[in-house]
Design an enzyme around this catalytic site. Structure first.
Site, PDB file in Angstrom:
ATOM      1  N   LYS A   1     -53.626 -65.024  64.171  1.00 42.70           N
ATOM      2  CA  LYS A   1     -54.262 -66.149  63.467  1.00 42.70           C
ATOM      3  C   LYS A   1     -55.269 -66.847  64.377  1.00 42.70           C
ATOM      4  CE  LYS A   1     -52.403 -65.725  59.440  1.00 42.70           C
ATOM      5  NZ  LYS A   1     -53.237 -65.258  58.312  1.00 42.70           N
TER       6      LYS A   1
ATOM      7  N   ASP B   1     -54.998 -55.755  46.310  1.00 38.82           N
ATOM      8  CA  ASP B   1     -53.705 -55.833  46.992  1.00 38.82           C
ATOM      9  C   ASP B   1     -53.143 -54.427  47.195  1.00 38.82           C
ATOM     10  OD1 ASP B   1     -51.608 -58.593  47.081  1.00 38.82           O
ATOM     11  OD2 ASP B   1     -50.889 -56.621  47.716  1.00 38.82           O
ATOM     12  N   ASN B   2     -52.498 -54.204  48.342  1.00 40.67           N
ATOM     13  CA  ASN B   2     -51.859 -52.892  48.567  1.00 40.67           C
ATOM     14  C   ASN B   2     -50.379 -52.925  48.182  1.00 40.67           C
ATOM     15  OD1 ASN B   2     -50.571 -54.285  50.591  1.00 40.67           O
ATOM     16  ND2 ASN B   2     -51.456 -53.087  52.283  1.00 40.67           N
TER      17      ASN B   2
ATOM     18  N   ASN C   1     -45.751 -75.290  55.809  1.00 42.54           N
ATOM     19  CA  ASN C   1     -44.707 -74.374  55.322  1.00 42.54           C
ATOM     20  C   ASN C   1     -44.711 -74.310  53.801  1.00 42.54           C
ATOM     21  OD1 ASN C   1     -44.017 -75.080  58.137  1.00 42.54           O
ATOM     22  ND2 ASN C   1     -42.276 -73.744  57.738  1.00 42.54           N
TER      23      ASN C   1
ATOM     24  N   TYR D   1     -47.915 -62.702  65.714  1.00 44.51           N
ATOM     25  CA  TYR D   1     -48.442 -63.239  64.441  1.00 44.51           C
ATOM     26  C   TYR D   1     -49.366 -64.422  64.728  1.00 44.51           C
ATOM     27  CZ  TYR D   1     -48.596 -66.221  60.332  1.00 44.51           C
ATOM     28  OH  TYR D   1     -49.031 -67.028  59.309  1.00 44.51           O
TER      29      TYR D   1
ATOM     30  N   SER E   1     -52.827 -70.827  59.748  1.00 48.29           N
ATOM     31  CA  SER E   1     -51.452 -71.325  59.790  1.00 48.29           C
ATOM     32  C   SER E   1     -51.284 -72.366  60.878  1.00 48.29           C
ATOM     33  CB  SER E   1     -50.500 -70.152  60.077  1.00 48.29           C
ATOM     34  OG  SER E   1     -49.220 -70.632  60.392  1.00 48.29           O
TER      35      SER E   1
HETATM   36  C1  WQD Z   1     -38.382 -73.336  59.195  1.00 46.87           C
HETATM   37  C2  WQD Z   1     -37.202 -74.013  59.884  1.00 46.87           C
HETATM   38  C3  WQD Z   1     -36.087 -72.630  61.488  1.00 46.87           C
HETATM   39  C4  WQD Z   1     -34.518 -69.761  58.554  1.00 46.87           C
HETATM   40  C5  WQD Z   1     -43.197 -69.634  59.876  1.00 46.87           C
HETATM   41  C6  WQD Z   1     -44.557 -69.241  60.378  1.00 46.87           C
HETATM   42  C7  WQD Z   1     -45.626 -69.954  59.595  1.00 46.87           C
HETATM   43  C8  WQD Z   1     -45.447 -69.668  58.146  1.00 46.87           C
HETATM   44  C9  WQD Z   1     -44.050 -70.095  57.705  1.00 46.87           C
HETATM   45  C10 WQD Z   1     -46.769 -67.865  57.279  1.00 46.87           C
HETATM   46  C11 WQD Z   1     -37.134 -73.735  61.369  1.00 46.87           C
HETATM   47  C12 WQD Z   1     -35.159 -72.983  60.329  1.00 46.87           C
HETATM   48  C13 WQD Z   1     -35.175 -70.830  59.141  1.00 46.87           C
HETATM   49  C14 WQD Z   1     -33.105 -69.700  58.593  1.00 46.87           C
HETATM   50  C15 WQD Z   1     -33.069 -71.786  59.785  1.00 46.87           C
HETATM   51  N1  WQD Z   1     -45.652 -68.300  57.905  1.00 46.87           N
HETATM   52  N2  WQD Z   1     -34.460 -71.823  59.743  1.00 46.87           N
HETATM   53  N3  WQD Z   1     -32.433 -70.724  59.208  1.00 46.87           N
HETATM   54  O1  WQD Z   1     -40.851 -70.724  61.476  1.00 46.87           O
HETATM   55  O2  WQD Z   1     -41.646 -73.020  60.614  1.00 46.87           O
HETATM   56  O3  WQD Z   1     -42.994 -70.999  60.090  1.00 46.87           O
HETATM   57  O4  WQD Z   1     -43.110 -69.367  58.493  1.00 46.87           O
HETATM   58  O5  WQD Z   1     -47.660 -68.493  56.810  1.00 46.87           O
HETATM   59  O6  WQD Z   1     -46.883 -69.498  60.024  1.00 46.87           O
HETATM   60  O7  WQD Z   1     -44.657 -69.656  61.737  1.00 46.87           O
HETATM   61  O8  WQD Z   1     -40.769 -71.303  59.000  1.00 46.87           O
HETATM   62  O9  WQD Z   1     -39.044 -71.133  57.276  1.00 46.87           O
HETATM   63  O10 WQD Z   1     -38.937 -69.535  59.257  1.00 46.87           O
HETATM   64  O11 WQD Z   1     -38.364 -71.957  59.560  1.00 46.87           O
HETATM   65  O12 WQD Z   1     -32.425 -72.688  60.364  1.00 46.87           O
HETATM   66  O13 WQD Z   1     -32.443 -68.745  58.083  1.00 46.87           O
HETATM   67  O14 WQD Z   1     -35.995 -73.523  59.328  1.00 46.87           O
HETATM   68  O15 WQD Z   1     -35.398 -72.666  62.734  1.00 46.87           O
HETATM   69  O16 WQD Z   1     -36.646 -74.908  62.015  1.00 46.87           O
HETATM   70  P1  WQD Z   1     -41.502 -71.549  60.408  1.00 46.87           P
HETATM   71  P2  WQD Z   1     -39.247 -70.907  58.719  1.00 46.87           P
END
Ligand code: WQD
Length: 336
Positions: A154, A33-34, A180, A150, A126
């Site tokens: 992938k 890990d870095n 998620n 991103y 993902s």
């Molecule tokens: C989830 C929901 C937002 C933050 C991304 C990547 C995925 C993985 C996980 C790496 C959505 C809502 C979020 C906030 C909000 N990454 N939200 N307020 O976008 O589904 O997935 O992260 O592995 O590859 O695409 O995850 O947690 O950002 O969002 O309302 O402050 O929560 O709009 O509906 P996401 P998220």
């Protein structure tokens, strides 16, 4: 003699939990890990959890000379590749860094593995490669796309692995499409530990719950969902870690590659997650409705049948356990 697995990015959120699951399953493991998105003391905490010394090498997956040295020093049976950058928003601001780390980093690892004649790789992919699926739950045959750098990285990595496997049958890849990942190990010693203000929902809610952040911004409540907020398939990080061990077992025993969803098959809305976190922390959490976030999809959750059929994988932990374990982790961390 326990088989030894190299975990690139193994000090990070998913990697550290997978390290614990591997040790519990009787494997040995080496972490590379870095520490660009992990704290150095995670290895001390892993030693407390597992009761054994941790072999951790600080360095970058782009360094082929370092990788070659690791393969020369350790009898590595397979690799689990976590080392990548993963913030959707940041990828839009820094596409070159994401392309280099996520794609060139995979290629460097594959070249070093080939020189060492190690041909088993579990790849951290993902559900973002599905974009907004036409049908739900989304299964592994669904069309793939990307709507940010991103997601592009992938997709390119998945397609690169397909080309390599098709050209040389010595290789076998376990491609795991995470939905998620949230939550933390039951000890509260390891968990999601973002370096700055979290992009993702649950770590952001966690900081509202500890008082480090004032309130949650709900990115849009005008989606075509029951309560108007976005729906996702949240999976406990320990269930996800278990899925990696099962993917590794399948590669090492059958030598057959696979591409599977790792999710629960159940979708929860932003407001449902917020309410679950309120139950976990024992107090209400302030929020405001804000405009939609660019690039977000309305609703995505996974079809889990193939992972069950091929790996025997089934997520066991529910949303309340995810939030309770997250709260246990952040509350403990705030007090140390
Ligand atoms: C989830 C929901 C937002 C933050 C991304 C990547 C995925 C993985 C996980 C790496 C959505 C809502 C979020 C906030 C909000 N990454 N939200 N307020 O976008 O589904 O997935 O992260 O592995 O590859 O695409 O995850 O947690 O950002 O969002 O309302 O402050 O929560 O709009 O509906 P996401 P998220």
């Amino acid at each position: 003699m326990a088989q030894k697995i190299l975990l690139t990015g193994g000090a990070g959120f998913i990697g550290s939990h997978t390290y614990v699951a591997l040790k519990n399953a009787g494997f040995d493991a080496v972490i590379l890990d870095n520490f660009s998105n992990a704290r150095r003391d995670v290895t001390d905490r892993l030693e407390v959890i597992t009761g054994t010394p941790v072999t951790c090498i600080e360095g970058d997956v782009l360094s082929e000379s370092l990788l070659d040295r690791i393969f020369a020093d350790h009898d590595i049976a397979a690799v689990i590749h976590f080392a990548a950058q993963k913030a959707v928003g940041e990828s839009v601001e820094k596409p070159l860094e994401y392309l280099n780390t996520n794609i060139a980093g995979l290629y460097a690892l594959l070249r070093s593995m080939r020189r060492a004649e190690v041909f088993r790789l579990v790849f951290s992919s993902s559900a973002t490669v599905y974009g907004q699926p036409d049908h739900l739950p989304v299964n592994e045959t669904a069309g793939r796309s990307f709507n940010n750098p991103y997601g592009f990285t992938k997709l390119v990595c998945e397609q690169s692995l397909e080309q390599i496997a098709a050209s040389d049958d010595r290789w076998a890849f376990g491609v795991l499409r995470y939905f998620n990942p949230v939550g933390a190990h039951e000890t509260g010693l390891i968990g999601e530990d973002p370096n700055d203000i979290p992009n993702n929902l649950v770590p952001y809610i966690a900081k509202v719950a500890t008082g480090e952040l004032a309130r949650l911004s709900v990115w849009g409540n005008d989606y075509d969902t029951p309560d108007g907020t976005g729906i996702r398939d949240y999976i406990h990080v320990m269930d996800l870690a278990k899925g990696h061990v099962q993917s590794l077992d399948a590669l090492l025993t059958s030598g057959a590659g696979h591409v599977v969803n790792l999710g629960t098959g159940t979708g929860y809305s932003v407001l449902e997650v917020l309410q679950a976190y309120e139950r976990a922390c024992g107090h209400t959490l302030p929020y405001r409705i804000a405009p939609r976030r660019a690039g977000d999809v309305a609703c995505v959750y996974g079809d889990t049948r193939l992972a069950k059929q091929i790996l025997g994988f089934k997520a066991e932990l529910g949303l309340d356990e995810m939030c309770a374990s997250s709260w246990n982790w952040v509350a403990r961390r705030k007090n140390t």
